[in-house]
Design a protein around this motif. Structure first.
Motif, PDB file in Angstrom:
ATOM      1  N   SER A  75       0.755  -1.430   0.063  1.00 20.78           N
ATOM      2  CA  SER A  75      -0.162   0.066  -0.026  1.00 20.78           C
ATOM      3  C   SER A  75       0.938   1.348  -0.062  1.00 20.78           C
ATOM      4  CB  SER A  75      -0.961   0.037   1.125  1.00 20.78           C
ATOM      5  OG  SER A  75      -0.314   0.452   2.281  1.00 20.78           O
ATOM      6  N   LEU A  76       2.109   1.090   0.358  1.00 23.05           N
ATOM      7  CA  LEU A  76       2.968   2.330   0.296  1.00 23.05           C
ATOM      8  C   LEU A  76       3.697   2.575  -0.851  1.00 23.05           C
ATOM      9  CD1 LEU A  76       4.716   2.068   3.703  1.00 23.05           C
ATOM     10  CD2 LEU A  76       2.855   3.503   3.302  1.00 23.05           C
ATOM     11  N   GLY A  77       3.385   1.484  -1.892  1.00 22.10           N
ATOM     12  CA  GLY A  77       4.188   1.631  -3.304  1.00 22.10           C
ATOM     13  C   GLY A  77       5.610   0.916  -3.027  1.00 22.10           C
ATOM     14  N   ILE A  78       5.862   0.311  -2.089  1.00 27.94           N
ATOM     15  CA  ILE A  78       7.521   0.093  -1.997  1.00 27.94           C
ATOM     16  C   ILE A  78       7.497  -1.546  -2.781  1.00 27.94           C
ATOM     17  CG2 ILE A  78       9.231  -0.809  -0.274  1.00 27.94           C
ATOM     18  CD1 ILE A  78       8.130   1.473   1.427  1.00 27.94           C
ATOM     19  N   LEU A  79       6.399  -2.251  -2.422  1.00 31.53           N
ATOM     20  CA  LEU A  79       6.575  -3.494  -3.039  1.00 31.53           C
ATOM     21  C   LEU A  79       5.105  -3.427  -3.715  1.00 31.53           C
ATOM     22  CD1 LEU A  79       6.816  -6.147   0.055  1.00 31.53           C
ATOM     23  CD2 LEU A  79       8.563  -5.148  -1.661  1.00 31.53           C
ATOM     24  N   LEU A  80       5.244  -4.422  -4.922  1.00 30.45           N
ATOM     25  CA  LEU A  80       4.319  -4.718  -5.700  1.00 30.45           C
ATOM     26  C   LEU A  80       3.577  -6.280  -5.832  1.00 30.45           C
ATOM     27  CD1 LEU A  80       5.497  -2.974  -9.307  1.00 30.45           C
ATOM     28  CD2 LEU A  80       3.661  -1.910  -7.619  1.00 30.45           C
ATOM     29  N   PRO A  81       2.452  -6.348  -5.755  1.00 30.95           N
ATOM     30  CA  PRO A  81       1.831  -7.646  -5.668  1.00 30.95           C
ATOM     31  C   PRO A  81       1.604  -8.238  -7.073  1.00 30.95           C
ATOM     32  CG  PRO A  81       0.145  -6.188  -5.358  1.00 30.95           C
ATOM     33  CD  PRO A  81       1.377  -5.422  -5.382  1.00 30.95           C
ATOM     34  N   ILE A  82       2.056  -9.448  -7.071  1.00 31.50           N
ATOM     35  CA  ILE A  82       1.539 -10.066  -8.607  1.00 31.50           C
ATOM     36  C   ILE A  82       1.074 -11.429  -8.143  1.00 31.50           C
ATOM     37  CG2 ILE A  82       3.149  -9.562 -10.364  1.00 31.50           C
ATOM     38  CD1 ILE A  82       5.391 -10.725  -9.108  1.00 31.50           C
ATOM     39  N   GLU A  83       0.077 -12.022  -9.277  1.00 31.92           N
ATOM     40  CA  GLU A  83      -0.604 -13.296  -8.979  1.00 31.92           C
ATOM     41  C   GLU A  83      -0.032 -14.186 -10.171  1.00 31.92           C
ATOM     42  OE1 GLU A  83      -2.688 -13.904  -6.756  1.00 31.92           O
ATOM     43  OE2 GLU A  83      -3.014 -11.845  -5.831  1.00 31.92           O
ATOM     44  N   PHE A  84       0.483 -15.264  -9.989  1.00 32.84           N
ATOM     45  CA  PHE A  84       0.890 -16.028 -11.039  1.00 32.84           C
ATOM     46  C   PHE A  84      -0.049 -17.450 -11.270  1.00 32.84           C
ATOM     47  CE2 PHE A  84       5.283 -14.319 -10.400  1.00 32.84           C
ATOM     48  CZ  PHE A  84       4.890 -13.490 -11.521  1.00 32.84           C
ATOM     49  N   GLY A  85      -1.455 -17.280 -10.348  1.00 29.27           N
ATOM     50  CA  GLY A  85      -1.996 -18.514 -10.722  1.00 29.27           C
ATOM     51  C   GLY A  85      -1.499 -19.613  -9.734  1.00 29.27           C
TER      52      GLY A  85
ATOM     53  N   LEU B  76      -9.519 -27.710 -21.490  1.00 26.47           N
ATOM     54  CA  LEU B  76     -10.018 -28.251 -22.980  1.00 26.47           C
ATOM     55  C   LEU B  76     -10.128 -26.820 -23.703  1.00 26.47           C
ATOM     56  CD1 LEU B  76     -13.047 -30.408 -22.290  1.00 26.47           C
ATOM     57  CD2 LEU B  76     -10.568 -31.126 -23.045  1.00 26.47           C
ATOM     58  N   GLY B  77      -9.499 -25.736 -23.175  1.00 27.95           N
ATOM     59  CA  GLY B  77      -9.744 -24.208 -23.841  1.00 27.95           C
ATOM     60  C   GLY B  77     -10.937 -23.950 -24.162  1.00 27.95           C
ATOM     61  N   ILE B  78     -11.988 -24.229 -23.542  1.00 30.23           N
ATOM     62  CA  ILE B  78     -13.437 -24.086 -23.863  1.00 30.23           C
ATOM     63  C   ILE B  78     -13.557 -22.577 -22.883  1.00 30.23           C
ATOM     64  CG2 ILE B  78     -15.885 -24.491 -23.466  1.00 30.23           C
ATOM     65  CD1 ILE B  78     -15.108 -27.288 -24.563  1.00 30.23           C
ATOM     66  N   LEU B  79     -12.864 -22.662 -21.650  1.00 28.72           N
ATOM     67  CA  LEU B  79     -13.240 -21.532 -20.776  1.00 28.72           C
ATOM     68  C   LEU B  79     -11.626 -21.144 -20.804  1.00 28.72           C
ATOM     69  CD1 LEU B  79     -15.842 -23.000 -18.057  1.00 28.72           C
ATOM     70  CD2 LEU B  79     -16.079 -21.207 -19.986  1.00 28.72           C
ATOM     71  N   LEU B  80     -11.453 -19.841 -20.175  1.00 32.61           N
ATOM     72  CA  LEU B  80     -10.206 -19.058 -19.762  1.00 32.61           C
ATOM     73  C   LEU B  80     -10.241 -18.843 -18.329  1.00 32.61           C
ATOM     74  CD1 LEU B  80      -9.270 -16.908 -22.950  1.00 32.61           C
ATOM     75  CD2 LEU B  80      -8.403 -19.211 -22.238  1.00 32.61           C
ATOM     76  N   PRO B  81      -9.453 -19.309 -17.502  1.00 29.85           N
ATOM     77  CA  PRO B  81      -9.370 -18.735 -16.200  1.00 29.85           C
ATOM     78  C   PRO B  81      -8.801 -17.329 -16.106  1.00 29.85           C
ATOM     79  CG  PRO B  81      -7.599 -20.230 -16.587  1.00 29.85           C
ATOM     80  CD  PRO B  81      -8.309 -20.216 -17.829  1.00 29.85           C
ATOM     81  N   ILE B  82      -9.390 -16.392 -15.160  1.00 31.83           N
ATOM     82  CA  ILE B  82      -8.789 -15.039 -14.912  1.00 31.83           C
ATOM     83  C   ILE B  82      -8.627 -14.869 -13.440  1.00 31.83           C
ATOM     84  CG2 ILE B  82      -8.709 -13.647 -16.962  1.00 31.83           C
ATOM     85  CD1 ILE B  82     -11.913 -13.373 -16.620  1.00 31.83           C
ATOM     86  N   GLU B  83      -7.834 -14.119 -13.089  1.00 27.93           N
ATOM     87  CA  GLU B  83      -7.649 -13.742 -11.419  1.00 27.93           C
ATOM     88  C   GLU B  83      -7.528 -12.076 -11.442  1.00 27.93           C
ATOM     89  OE1 GLU B  83      -6.676 -15.983  -9.184  1.00 27.93           O
ATOM     90  OE2 GLU B  83      -6.318 -17.811 -10.543  1.00 27.93           O
ATOM     91  N   PHE B  84      -8.582 -11.706 -10.711  1.00 24.38           N
ATOM     92  CA  PHE B  84      -8.460 -10.226 -10.345  1.00 24.38           C
ATOM     93  C   PHE B  84      -7.922  -9.884  -9.001  1.00 24.38           C
ATOM     94  CE2 PHE B  84     -11.680 -10.651 -13.833  1.00 24.38           C
ATOM     95  CZ  PHE B  84     -10.926 -10.090 -14.591  1.00 24.38           C
ATOM     96  N   GLY B  85      -7.499 -10.657  -8.310  1.00 20.68           N
ATOM     97  CA  GLY B  85      -6.971 -10.347  -6.943  1.00 20.68           C
ATOM     98  C   GLY B  85      -8.226 -10.549  -5.747  1.00 20.68           C
ATOM     99  N   ASP B  86      -9.291 -10.860  -6.305  1.00 16.68           N
ATOM    100  CA  ASP B  86     -10.260 -11.053  -5.207  1.00 16.68           C
ATOM    101  C   ASP B  86     -10.755 -11.977  -4.596  1.00 16.68           C
ATOM    102  OD1 ASP B  86     -11.163 -12.162  -7.455  1.00 16.68           O
ATOM    103  OD2 ASP B  86     -13.341 -11.678  -7.373  1.00 16.68           O
ATOM    104  N   GLY B  87      -9.590 -13.106  -4.643  1.00 14.07           N
ATOM    105  CA  GLY B  87      -9.647 -14.253  -3.720  1.00 14.07           C
ATOM    106  C   GLY B  87     -10.290 -15.698  -4.495  1.00 14.07           C
ATOM    107  N   CYS B  88     -10.456 -15.226  -5.571  1.00 16.53           N
ATOM    108  CA  CYS B  88     -11.143 -16.513  -6.508  1.00 16.53           C
ATOM    109  C   CYS B  88     -10.995 -16.622  -7.756  1.00 16.53           C
ATOM    110  CB  CYS B  88     -12.566 -16.799  -6.091  1.00 16.53           C
ATOM    111  SG  CYS B  88     -13.676 -15.446  -6.530  1.00 16.53           S
ATOM    112  N   THR B  89     -10.738 -17.853  -8.597  1.00 17.71           N
ATOM    113  CA  THR B  89     -10.450 -17.764  -9.629  1.00 17.71           C
ATOM    114  C   THR B  89     -11.800 -17.657 -10.528  1.00 17.71           C
ATOM    115  OG1 THR B  89      -8.713 -19.329  -9.567  1.00 17.71           O
ATOM    116  CG2 THR B  89      -9.600 -19.306 -11.526  1.00 17.71           C
ATOM    117  N   ARG B  90     -11.699 -16.881 -11.506  1.00 13.46           N
ATOM    118  CA  ARG B  90     -12.944 -16.770 -12.353  1.00 13.46           C
ATOM    119  C   ARG B  90     -12.735 -17.153 -13.646  1.00 13.46           C
ATOM    120  NH1 ARG B  90     -16.594 -13.536 -10.029  1.00 13.46           N
ATOM    121  NH2 ARG B  90     -15.995 -12.749  -7.962  1.00 13.46           N
ATOM    122  N   TYR B  91     -13.740 -17.278 -14.354  1.00 16.22           N
ATOM    123  CA  TYR B  91     -13.502 -17.876 -15.862  1.00 16.22           C
ATOM    124  C   TYR B  91     -14.627 -17.209 -16.846  1.00 16.22           C
ATOM    125  CZ  TYR B  91     -11.518 -22.198 -13.775  1.00 16.22           C
ATOM    126  OH  TYR B  91     -10.747 -22.936 -13.185  1.00 16.22           O
TER     127      TYR B  91
END
Lengths: 159, 159
Positions: A75-85, B76-91
């Motif tokens: 939140s201070l902009g010192i680190l950046l969060p990243i998500e790789f699934g 199967l490539g029919i859906l695509l997963p996406i992450e928005f950082g809200d705590g759950c995987t979306r498709y």
DNA sequence: TTTTCTGCAAACGATTTGCATACAC
DNA sequence: GTGTATGCAAATCGTTTGCAGAAAA
């Protein structure tokens, strides 16, 4: 692949940003930033990564404190969060110059390897989108997904 | 903002892709794909979203089956997963033509609103990266983070 | 001294898994 | 019929939270 000599944050920067917002400079917060400073090669650290590294250095910091501090430094902009699934939030050290933020991540869907790229060609697009949407855009993130050389076998459908 | 008339997957496509890999066409798998087909306006569905929508339509599908099916349709490539950082995987429903995959997501850091953009200017960059890295790139994902019009207040540091 | 911060342990929420039954092929 | 898929409930895993004691300011 990532420029290792870009200016990033120091403990003094941390002190300054904390006090501006009324937060305190604690040894734990220093330790955590220091981990990122000391390991410029190891980006993408999760809370558990940081916790284990500090425990290995005789720190008795608690995991909850690591979570809280990572979020604060974010939140201070010192680190950046990243998500790789891969199921956890990872962080990397931000750079002081926001125009230097930009790098891409290339993620292998099979072995989960992550490669970085410095290059960025999205400034123009970002400006367009900001103009059209009215958003104040503070950061952007580009990820390419695919299969690395080692994982390009016949069947890519099952890990 | 997203083209609603791009060709996406049908139940027949599902049947074909399942049998090619030795999977069975079950009513649950059909129901799930149908949810995405029936709600082209509501992308970004989580497992729980899908589960609730199906339960609302008198389906007695289990949550675990939804999770398993979403992952399968993803592989199967029919859906695509996406992450928005809200705590759950979306498709979201993929398009048949892989060159039509491309759209961006603009995420408000404060209210978590997500806006889509069709435009893409990364084909050239993707080709460069593929060439230099040896990766076989199957998809890419671009996210812009910032603050939407409504959330552009004085203090952006605290949600 | 006063308020924030820490560590621990318990709580939490999303996702996964074991297993007996049900069903697509 | 045979092997896969389902539903349920319990287990798991990353993350958050309540609280009493510790420590910055």
């Amino acid at each position: 692949m990532t420029g290792a000599d870009e200016k990033t944050f120091t403990i003094d920067d941390l002190k300054a940003r904390l006090s501006t917002k009324g937060y305190k400079l604690t040894p734990q917060r220093k330790e955590i930033l220091q981990v990122f400073i000391d390991h410029p090669d190891q980006h993408h650290l999760s809370a558990e990564d940081v916790h284990l590294m500090l425990r290995g250095e005789n720190s008795k910091i608690g995991l909850a404190t690591v979570y809280r501090s990572l979020e604060l430094l974010g939140s201070l902009g010192i680190l950046l969060p990243i998500e790789f699934g891969d199921g956890c939030t990872r962080y990397e050290l931000n750079t002081v110059d926001p125009s230097k933020h930009r790098h891409h991540h290339l993620v292998c869907l099979k072995c989960k390897k992550v490669i970085e790229f410095d290059e960025d060609r999205l400034d123009e697009l970002e400006a367009d989108i900001a103009l059209r949407s009215g958003f104040w855009i503070t950061n952007h993130e580009v990820k390419f997904f695919g299969y690395c050389k080692d994982c390009q076998t016949i069947d890519h459908n099952r890990a």
